[in-house]
Motif scaffolding. Structure first.
Motif, short mmCIF file in Angstrom:
data_model
loop_
_atom_site.label_atom_id
_atom_site.label_comp_id
_atom_site.label_asym_id
_atom_site.label_seq_id
_atom_site.Cartn_x
_atom_site.Cartn_y
_atom_site.Cartn_z
N ASP A 297 0.81 -1.22 0.00
CA ASP A 297 0.00 0.00 0.00
C ASP A 297 0.84 1.27 0.00
OD1 ASP A 297 -2.23 -1.62 0.01
OD2 ASP A 297 -2.53 -1.50 2.16
N LEU A 298 1.68 1.41 -1.01
CA LEU A 298 2.50 2.60 -1.19
C LEU A 298 1.61 3.81 -1.47
CD1 LEU A 298 5.33 3.94 -1.76
CD2 LEU A 298 4.91 3.34 -4.15
N PHE A 299 1.88 4.91 -0.83
CA PHE A 299 1.18 6.16 -1.12
C PHE A 299 2.18 7.30 -1.00
CE2 PHE A 299 0.74 5.16 3.31
CZ PHE A 299 0.89 6.35 3.99
N CYS A 300 1.86 8.41 -1.62
CA CYS A 300 2.75 9.56 -1.67
C CYS A 300 2.11 10.72 -0.91
CB CYS A 300 3.02 9.96 -3.12
SG CYS A 300 4.09 11.40 -3.25
N MET A 301 2.77 11.17 0.13
CA MET A 301 2.28 12.28 0.94
C MET A 301 2.86 13.59 0.38
SD MET A 301 2.53 10.41 4.64
CE MET A 301 1.75 11.73 5.54
N ALA A 302 2.48 13.91 -0.86
CA ALA A 302 3.04 15.05 -1.58
C ALA A 302 2.79 16.38 -0.88
CB ALA A 302 2.49 15.09 -3.00
N ASP A 303 1.73 16.46 -0.09
CA ASP A 303 1.42 17.71 0.59
C ASP A 303 2.44 18.07 1.66
OD1 ASP A 303 0.48 15.51 2.09
OD2 ASP A 303 -0.92 16.79 3.18
N LYS A 304 3.32 17.15 2.02
CA LYS A 304 4.41 17.47 2.95
C LYS A 304 5.43 18.39 2.29
CE LYS A 304 4.34 13.66 6.16
NZ LYS A 304 4.62 14.25 7.46
N VAL A 305 5.47 18.36 0.95
CA VAL A 305 6.41 19.20 0.20
C VAL A 305 5.70 20.44 -0.35
CG1 VAL A 305 7.98 19.29 -1.78
CG2 VAL A 305 7.77 17.19 -0.43
N ASP A 306 4.52 20.25 -0.91
CA ASP A 306 3.76 21.34 -1.53
C ASP A 306 2.29 21.13 -1.19
OD1 ASP A 306 2.43 23.15 -3.15
OD2 ASP A 306 3.40 22.52 -5.01
N VAL A 307 1.71 22.05 -0.43
CA VAL A 307 0.32 21.88 0.01
C VAL A 307 -0.66 21.87 -1.16
CG1 VAL A 307 0.70 22.80 2.31
CG2 VAL A 307 0.02 24.34 0.47
N LYS A 308 -0.25 22.36 -2.33
CA LYS A 308 -1.12 22.38 -3.51
C LYS A 308 -0.93 21.15 -4.40
CE LYS A 308 -1.16 27.41 -3.69
NZ LYS A 308 -0.77 28.58 -4.49
N ALA A 309 0.00 20.28 -4.05
CA ALA A 309 0.30 19.12 -4.89
C ALA A 309 -0.80 18.07 -4.77
CB ALA A 309 1.63 18.51 -4.47
N SER A 310 -0.99 17.33 -5.86
CA SER A 310 -1.96 16.23 -5.84
C SER A 310 -1.37 15.03 -6.57
CB SER A 310 -3.28 16.65 -6.48
OG SER A 310 -3.10 16.94 -7.84
N VAL A 311 -1.81 13.86 -6.15
CA VAL A 311 -1.32 12.60 -6.69
C VAL A 311 -2.52 11.78 -7.13
CG1 VAL A 311 -0.01 10.51 -6.17
CG2 VAL A 311 0.63 12.66 -5.09
N ALA A 312 -2.50 11.27 -8.36
CA ALA A 312 -3.62 10.49 -8.88
C ALA A 312 -3.52 9.03 -8.45
CB ALA A 312 -3.68 10.59 -10.39
N GLU A 313 -2.30 8.52 -8.33
CA GLU A 313 -2.10 7.11 -8.01
C GLU A 313 -1.89 6.94 -6.51
OE1 GLU A 313 0.12 8.87 -9.87
OE2 GLU A 313 -0.30 8.26 -11.90
N GLY A 314 -2.23 5.76 -6.01
CA GLY A 314 -1.96 5.48 -4.61
C GLY A 314 -2.33 4.07 -4.25
#
Length: 92
Positions: free
Chosen positions: A31-48
């Protein structure tokens, strides 16, 4: 001292509309997921929630509103951004 070997490696490169994060499993990754909001609060990830066997890789596209101004795309590959269900508890 207790040492935990990370189950994955990650590399990030800037692309026109964001960042491409390549994650490769060193051992089973659940269950890999990317917590992109830790780097950029406006970032979004389609896959997870992707599971990987050892040696398998996945390419995750991270959309950012300010892709052209992103100074360090490698920040998305930091140990506290791509996470999985089998990660040990970490204090960040």
């Amino acid at each position: 001292m207790f040492y935990v070997k990370l189950a994955l490696s990650a590399a990030a490169v800037a692309v026109e509309d964001g960042v491409e994060l390549t994650v490769t499993a060193k051992s089973y990754v659940r269950d890999l997921f990317c917590m992109a909001d830790k780097v950029d609060v406006k970032a979004s990830v389609a896959e997870g929630m992707v599971s990987l066997l050892p040696g398998e890789s996945v390419l995750i596209h991270i959309s950012t509103a300010d892709a052209a101004e992103l100074a360090a795309p490698g920040a998305f590959a930091a140990a506290n951004v791509p996470r999985s269900a089998n990660d040990p508890k970490r204090e960040w």
